[in-house]
Design an enzyme around this catalytic site. Structure first.
Site, PDB file in Angstrom:
ATOM      1  N   TYR A  56      16.228   5.102 -28.894  1.00 15.16           N
ATOM      2  CA  TYR A  56      16.046   5.694 -27.569  1.00 15.16           C
ATOM      3  C   TYR A  56      16.847   4.899 -26.545  1.00 15.16           C
ATOM      4  O   TYR A  56      16.626   3.702 -26.346  1.00 15.16           O
ATOM      5  CB  TYR A  56      14.563   5.722 -27.159  1.00 15.16           C
ATOM      6  CG  TYR A  56      13.704   6.654 -28.002  1.00 15.16           C
ATOM      7  CD1 TYR A  56      14.260   7.482 -28.990  1.00 15.16           C
ATOM      8  CD2 TYR A  56      12.324   6.722 -27.822  1.00 15.16           C
ATOM      9  CE1 TYR A  56      13.465   8.325 -29.750  1.00 15.16           C
ATOM     10  CE2 TYR A  56      11.529   7.571 -28.582  1.00 15.16           C
ATOM     11  CZ  TYR A  56      12.114   8.361 -29.550  1.00 15.16           C
ATOM     12  OH  TYR A  56      11.330   9.192 -30.311  1.00 15.16           O
ATOM     13  N   HIS A 117      12.253   6.369 -38.653  1.00  9.50           N
ATOM     14  CA  HIS A 117      12.393   7.460 -37.680  1.00  9.50           C
ATOM     15  C   HIS A 117      12.709   8.800 -38.355  1.00  9.50           C
ATOM     16  O   HIS A 117      12.123   9.826 -38.024  1.00  9.50           O
ATOM     17  CB  HIS A 117      13.482   7.094 -36.663  1.00  9.50           C
ATOM     18  CG  HIS A 117      13.374   7.815 -35.366  1.00  9.50           C
ATOM     19  ND1 HIS A 117      13.834   7.289 -34.187  1.00  9.50           N
ATOM     20  CD2 HIS A 117      12.853   9.017 -35.045  1.00  9.50           C
ATOM     21  CE1 HIS A 117      13.601   8.146 -33.209  1.00  9.50           C
ATOM     22  NE2 HIS A 117      13.004   9.200 -33.697  1.00  9.50           N
TER      23      HIS A 117
HETATM   24  N1  LIG Z   1       9.852  11.019 -34.152  1.00  9.72           N
HETATM   25  C1  LIG Z   1      10.727  11.841 -33.623  1.00  9.72           C
HETATM   26  O1  LIG Z   1      11.710  12.265 -34.245  1.00  9.72           O
HETATM   27  C2  LIG Z   1      10.510  12.299 -32.213  1.00  9.72           C
HETATM   28  C3  LIG Z   1      11.214  13.422 -31.724  1.00  9.72           C
HETATM   29  C4  LIG Z   1      10.967  13.827 -30.409  1.00  9.72           C
HETATM   30  C5  LIG Z   1      10.044  13.129 -29.638  1.00  9.72           C
HETATM   31  N2  LIG Z   1       9.397  12.025 -30.133  1.00  9.72           N
HETATM   32  C6  LIG Z   1       8.440  11.247 -29.298  1.00  9.72           C
HETATM   33  O2  LIG Z   1       7.513  12.153 -28.739  1.00  9.72           O
HETATM   34  C7  LIG Z   1       7.503  12.017 -27.328  1.00  9.72           C
HETATM   35  C8  LIG Z   1       7.163  13.347 -26.667  1.00  9.72           C
HETATM   36  O3  LIG Z   1       8.080  14.337 -27.011  1.00  9.72           O
HETATM   37  P1  LIG Z   1       9.181  14.885 -25.991  1.00  9.72           P
HETATM   38  O4  LIG Z   1       9.494  13.832 -24.980  1.00  9.72           O
HETATM   39  O5  LIG Z   1      10.265  15.443 -26.841  1.00  9.72           O
HETATM   40  O6  LIG Z   1       8.490  16.142 -25.339  1.00  9.72           O
HETATM   41  P2  LIG Z   1       7.141  16.441 -24.502  1.00  9.72           P
HETATM   42  O7  LIG Z   1       6.403  15.214 -24.204  1.00  9.72           O
HETATM   43  O8  LIG Z   1       6.451  17.514 -25.247  1.00  9.72           O
HETATM   44  O9  LIG Z   1       7.750  17.109 -23.202  1.00  9.72           O
HETATM   45  C9  LIG Z   1       8.364  16.369 -22.184  1.00  9.72           C
HETATM   46  C10 LIG Z   1       8.657  17.346 -21.065  1.00  9.72           C
HETATM   47  O10 LIG Z   1       7.459  18.022 -20.681  1.00  9.72           O
HETATM   48  C11 LIG Z   1       7.231  17.849 -19.300  1.00  9.72           C
HETATM   49  N3  LIG Z   1       5.792  17.617 -19.121  1.00  9.72           N
HETATM   50  C12 LIG Z   1       5.045  16.633 -19.675  1.00  9.72           C
HETATM   51  N4  LIG Z   1       3.759  16.743 -19.304  1.00  9.72           N
HETATM   52  C13 LIG Z   1       3.681  17.830 -18.495  1.00  9.72           C
HETATM   53  C14 LIG Z   1       2.619  18.449 -17.803  1.00  9.72           C
HETATM   54  N5  LIG Z   1       1.367  17.982 -17.860  1.00  9.72           N
HETATM   55  N6  LIG Z   1       2.902  19.549 -17.064  1.00  9.72           N
HETATM   56  C15 LIG Z   1       4.152  20.045 -16.991  1.00  9.72           C
HETATM   57  N7  LIG Z   1       5.202  19.496 -17.637  1.00  9.72           N
HETATM   58  C16 LIG Z   1       4.975  18.393 -18.378  1.00  9.72           C
HETATM   59  C17 LIG Z   1       8.050  16.676 -18.860  1.00  9.72           C
HETATM   60  O11 LIG Z   1       8.534  16.874 -17.545  1.00  9.72           O
HETATM   61  P3  LIG Z   1       8.048  15.944 -16.306  1.00  9.72           P
HETATM   62  O12 LIG Z   1       8.700  14.623 -16.509  1.00  9.72           O
HETATM   63  O13 LIG Z   1       8.552  16.708 -15.129  1.00  9.72           O
HETATM   64  O14 LIG Z   1       6.557  15.889 -16.369  1.00  9.72           O
HETATM   65  C18 LIG Z   1       9.205  16.684 -19.850  1.00  9.72           C
HETATM   66  O15 LIG Z   1      10.251  17.508 -19.370  1.00  9.72           O
HETATM   67  C19 LIG Z   1       8.910  11.487 -27.012  1.00  9.72           C
HETATM   68  O16 LIG Z   1       8.992  10.931 -25.721  1.00  9.72           O
HETATM   69  C20 LIG Z   1       9.093  10.506 -28.132  1.00  9.72           C
HETATM   70  O17 LIG Z   1       8.416   9.284 -27.861  1.00  9.72           O
HETATM   71  C21 LIG Z   1       9.599  11.625 -31.412  1.00  9.72           C
END
Ligand SMILES: NC(=O)c1ccc[n+]([C@@H]2O[C@H](COP(=O)([O-])OP(=O)(O)OC[C@H]3O[C@@H](n4cnc5c(N)ncnc54)[C@H](OP(=O)(O)O)[C@@H]3O)[C@@H](O)[C@H]2O)c1
Length: 271
Positions: A56, A117
């Protein structure tokens, strides 16, 4: 906060993701200030479980998380920190080096959880686990896990890990139920392995889903909170939403305490 108990640990059902903290695939200094602000507010709101990775922002997410964690004044045992080794670093010496680098960037002397990962079929999984098992034996890592492993690979990892795997982190949300269809969730639940759902907030899906919006209105919460509550109402499932917005961060944390009844869940059983 609702917790999941696994292997003598009490892990918050909702943690904080760090993808896009400090950049995307490489560091973006323009994001430092908003990223530190986001991490600071998350810590102030009471998040203690953080998910990061060496991949990241090219390692910079770990640096910023470390800075924010130290500045919070929280004692290290109050935090649950996960990091991940990238698929190109799964050779024996590379795993050991990657972990040392993550610890240095975080300014910490151990990780609570270390994940592969993504699988890499060109490197023998047994070699990777020899290094991961050494990291546990040396006290650098408390627990091991994997991410993006299908059922066959997950079973191989279970057999190679000298300590019980804590989690398989996979994409899981109302519209993405691959882990249900491919048997990964059922296997994890049957074997006491947590399933960590990533990318739980699917904004486009949520905006277009009337049942979700109607239930949110009735419960006086947001549809995003219902989407998270749907995940953490499932046994053995935890999740790690990410947000730069303190209001969203607070709502996401509070979603852990929304208990949905069977009749409330019914419309979402077969999407
Ligand atoms: N292991 C893997 O391969 C892998 C892959 C992807 C992700 N991950 C991990 O999982 C975490 C989460 O996944 P992600 O970051 O892909 O997606 P996510 O958390 O599902 O979505 C993030 C997005 O949703 C918005 N959001 C979050 N809470 C909200 C709410 N209560 N209301 C409205 N909008 C909201 C955020 O915007 P705002 O900032 O405007 O709130 C951001 O644009 C990552 O940060 C990472 O640590 C792991």
């Amino acid at each position: 906060m609702r917790y999941e108990t696994a292997q003598d640990l009490r892990i918050p059902k909702i943690g904080f993701g760090t993808w896009t903290i400090g950049g995307e695939s490489s560091a973006d200094p323009a994001r430092d200030a908003p990223s530190l602000k986001a991490l600071r507010s998350a810590l102030e709101l009471g998040y203690t479980h953080f998910d990061t990775a060496e991949g990241y922002a090219g390692g910079h997410a770990e640096e910023l998380l470390g800075q924010a964690a130290h500045a919070s004044g929280l004692a290290r045992p109050a935090l649950f920190i996960t990091s991940k080794v990238s698929p190109e670093h799964l050779g024996y010496a590379d795993v050991l080096r990657s972990c040392e680098n993550s610890l240095r960037r975080l300014g910490m002397d151990y990780l609570d959880l270390y994940l592969i990962h993504w699988p890499n079929r060109s490197i023998d999984l047994a070699e990777t686990f020899r290094a991961l098992n050494k990291l546990v034996a040396d006290g650098k890592v408390r627990r091991l896990g994997v991410s993006n492993f299908n059922l066959k690979l997950l079973k191989e990892a279970v057999a190679l890990s000298k300590t019980k795997l804590l989690t398989n982190q996979v994409s899981y949300s109302l519209p993405d139920r691959t882990c249900v269809e491919n048997g990964v969730l059922a296997y994890c639940q049957a074997n006491g392995i947590l399933l960590t759902g990533y990318t739980p907030v699917k904004r486009r899906f949520i905006h277009g889903n009337k049942a979700l919006q109607e239930l949110a209105r009735r419960r006086a919460v947001t549809p995003q909170q219902i989407a998270l509550a749907w995940l953490v109402n499932q046994p053995g499932v935890i999740t790690i939403p990410m947000s730069f917005d303190p209001q969203h961060q607070a709502e996401n944390l509070a979603a852990a305490d929304i208990h949905l009844t069977e009749s409330e869940l019914e419309p979402f059983l077969n999407i």
